[in-house]
Write a protein that holds these residues in place. Structure first.
Motif, PDB file in Angstrom:
ATOM      1  N   PRO A   1       5.758   6.620   5.351  1.00 52.61           N
ATOM      2  CA  PRO A   1       4.919   7.745   4.911  1.00 52.61           C
ATOM      3  C   PRO A   1       4.337   7.480   3.524  1.00 52.61           C
ATOM      4  N   ASP A   2       3.370   8.289   3.149  1.00 54.20           N
ATOM      5  CA  ASP A   2       2.765   8.213   1.822  1.00 54.20           C
ATOM      6  C   ASP A   2       3.684   8.925   0.829  1.00 54.20           C
TER       7      ASP A   2
ATOM      8  N   ARG B   1      -9.290  -9.539  -1.072  1.00 57.99           N
ATOM      9  CA  ARG B   1      -9.392  -9.202   0.350  1.00 57.99           C
ATOM     10  C   ARG B   1      -7.988  -9.028   0.897  1.00 57.99           C
ATOM     11  N   ASP B   2      -7.799  -8.003   1.715  1.00 52.15           N
ATOM     12  CA  ASP B   2      -6.467  -7.753   2.278  1.00 52.15           C
ATOM     13  C   ASP B   2      -6.620  -7.013   3.597  1.00 52.15           C
ATOM     14  N   ASP B   3      -6.122  -7.619   4.671  1.00 48.75           N
ATOM     15  CA  ASP B   3      -6.202  -6.992   5.990  1.00 48.75           C
ATOM     16  C   ASP B   3      -4.994  -6.124   6.299  1.00 48.75           C
ATOM     17  N   THR B   4      -3.987  -6.170   5.457  1.00 45.18           N
ATOM     18  CA  THR B   4      -2.768  -5.400   5.719  1.00 45.18           C
ATOM     19  C   THR B   4      -2.903  -3.991   5.172  1.00 45.18           C
ATOM     20  N   TRP B   5      -3.356  -3.879   3.927  1.00 45.47           N
ATOM     21  CA  TRP B   5      -3.780  -2.601   3.341  1.00 45.47           C
ATOM     22  C   TRP B   5      -5.149  -2.844   2.726  1.00 45.47           C
TER      23      TRP B   5
ATOM     24  N   GLY C   1       0.772  -1.227   0.000  1.00 43.52           N
ATOM     25  CA  GLY C   1       0.000   0.000   0.000  1.00 43.52           C
ATOM     26  C   GLY C   1       0.802   1.275   0.000  1.00 43.52           C
ATOM     27  N   PRO C   2       0.097   2.406   0.096  1.00 48.06           N
ATOM     28  CA  PRO C   2       0.728   3.716  -0.074  1.00 48.06           C
ATOM     29  C   PRO C   2       1.524   4.200   1.124  1.00 48.06           C
TER      30      PRO C   2
ATOM     31  N   VAL D   1      -8.369  -3.108   0.493  1.00 47.50           N
ATOM     32  CA  VAL D   1      -8.442  -3.040  -0.964  1.00 47.50           C
ATOM     33  C   VAL D   1      -8.846  -1.650  -1.474  1.00 47.50           C
ATOM     34  N   PRO D   2      -9.829  -0.947  -0.859  1.00 45.06           N
ATOM     35  CA  PRO D   2     -10.142   0.402  -1.349  1.00 45.06           C
ATOM     36  C   PRO D   2      -8.947   1.357  -1.303  1.00 45.06           C
ATOM     37  N   LEU D   3      -8.060   1.155  -0.331  1.00 49.34           N
ATOM     38  CA  LEU D   3      -6.849   1.970  -0.257  1.00 49.34           C
ATOM     39  C   LEU D   3      -5.929   1.685  -1.443  1.00 49.34           C
ATOM     40  N   LEU D   4      -5.843   0.423  -1.829  1.00 51.53           N
ATOM     41  CA  LEU D   4      -5.041   0.045  -2.990  1.00 51.53           C
ATOM     42  C   LEU D   4      -5.678   0.568  -4.283  1.00 51.53           C
ATOM     43  N   ASP D   5      -7.016   0.527  -4.350  1.00 56.48           N
ATOM     44  CA  ASP D   5      -7.713   1.095  -5.512  1.00 56.48           C
ATOM     45  C   ASP D   5      -7.368   2.569  -5.681  1.00 56.48           C
ATOM     46  N   ASP D   6      -7.415   3.307  -4.581  1.00 55.40           N
ATOM     47  CA  ASP D   6      -7.123   4.749  -4.631  1.00 55.40           C
ATOM     48  C   ASP D   6      -5.676   4.996  -5.026  1.00 55.40           C
ATOM     49  N   MET D   7      -4.754   4.202  -4.496  1.00 53.77           N
ATOM     50  CA  MET D   7      -3.341   4.358  -4.856  1.00 53.77           C
ATOM     51  C   MET D   7      -3.140   4.159  -6.348  1.00 53.77           C
ATOM     52  N   ALA D   8      -3.830   3.182  -6.921  1.00 53.89           N
ATOM     53  CA  ALA D   8      -3.704   2.924  -8.357  1.00 53.89           C
ATOM     54  C   ALA D   8      -4.168   4.124  -9.167  1.00 53.89           C
ATOM     55  N   VAL D   9      -5.251   4.752  -8.739  1.00 56.12           N
ATOM     56  CA  VAL D   9      -5.742   5.954  -9.433  1.00 56.12           C
ATOM     57  C   VAL D   9      -4.706   7.063  -9.351  1.00 56.12           C
ATOM     58  N   ARG D  10      -4.141   7.249  -8.177  1.00 58.15           N
ATOM     59  CA  ARG D  10      -3.158   8.319  -7.979  1.00 58.15           C
ATOM     60  C   ARG D  10      -1.891   8.086  -8.802  1.00 58.15           C
TER      61      ARG D  10
END
Length: 288
Positions: free
Chosen positions: A219-220, A239-243, A142-143, A245-254
């Motif tokens: 940090p991000d 499914r991911d409890d570490t980061w 994740g980010p 999935v919606p957080l990973l989706d947003d990172m991909a967009v960014r």
């Protein structure tokens, strides 16, 4: 702790120590399949408490798609040597320099893949110098810092490492193990306990302390990474409890990244569902 289906390298792959300007690193190196046109080389970085064997299920399907894959144990990780009591040797910038040295030894440019912690180390290497790389895939990585439940797990581990031997910590981990089939950032998949114990005991305690701290404080740096202009791929399980999935989706967009979600997989899609994971990697690399 990811759990590869087997610690035995696939047919045709070679285990050896890769010599670099920063020392030797244990690798599993799988060549392109016979009769297949070579398309490129990929360097694969494992996650926290993992090892190069976590990528064993990916080598053969990627070789069939024309990609040589080299999975590596980082400094102080399983079969790569590192100091047992000097956490400064495992500062993120030091681990990033190791990755750049590995890329130089293999010859570039390379496709770079980092799973979980390996993704954050890969990111640091790209930020230090993106020239040796053709692309970056962040796999279940994740980010910024890991989720609060995972930070609590890392804190428990770090406290245990300060008071117990590695063997005693292993026994404590087994006593707290989640149900079979549960896949979290620190425990996932299926493999023989003897191999997992052997890997655990070979890890440097200082490496685990240093990288565990990094996971809890990272940090991000997504905007900084996006500015390098590399092709990016964000790949994860459903499914991911570490980061989350919606957080990973947003990172991909960014990042303006290709986004792949592997259905039926959790934090370790390379172990949970290797064939669709390999297909997604090869499709991305073909597009690069």
């Amino acid at each position: 702790m990811s759990r590869p289906p087997s610690f035995v390298p696939p047919a045709g792959a070679r285990s050896y120590r890769l010599r670099t300007v920063r020392g030797e690193f244990a690798v599993v190196d799988a060549p392109v399949a016979d009769g297949v046109e070579p398309k490129g080389v990929a360097l694969l970085l494992p996650g926290f408490t993992g090892s190069k064997e976590d990528f064993n299920p990916l080598h053969e399907p990627l070789a069939a798609r024309g990609y040589r894959t080299v999975a590596v144990d980082g400094r102080g990780q399983f079969e790569s040597a590192g100091p047992a009591d000097d956490t400064s040797a495992y500062a993120q910038e030091e681990l990033a320099r190791d990755v750049l040295a590995q890329a130089e030894a293999l010859g570039g440019p390379l496709h770079l893949v980092g799973h979980s912690l390996g993704g954050q180390i890969a990111r640091a290497a790209v930020l230090a110098d993106h020239g040796p790389f053709r692309s970056l895939t962040l796999m279940s990585s994740g980010p910024a810092r890991v989720s609060e439940p995972q930070r609590q797990r890392v804190k428990l581990l770090r406290d245990a490492l300060g008071a117990l031997t590695m063997a005693e910590v292993w026994e404590a981990i087994q006593a707290m193990e989640p149900p079979e089939g549960t896949d979290t950032g620190l425990d996932a998949g299926l493999s023989g306990r003897a191999d997992l114990r052997r890997r655990w005991l070979a890890n440097s305690p200082a490496q685990l302390l240093a990288t565990g701290s990094q996971l809890c404080t990272e940090p991000d740096r997504v905007a900084e990474l996006a500015a390098t202009g590399l092709p990016f791929h964000v790949l994860s399980g459903a499914r991911d409890d570490t980061w989350p999935v919606p957080l990973l989706d947003d990172m991909a967009v960014r990042l303006g990244a290709r986004r792949t979600v592997i259905e039926g997989a959790e934090h370790s899609p390379n172990c949970n569902r290797p064939l669709p994971t390999a297909e997604a990697l090869a499709d991305f690399w073909d597009g690069c």
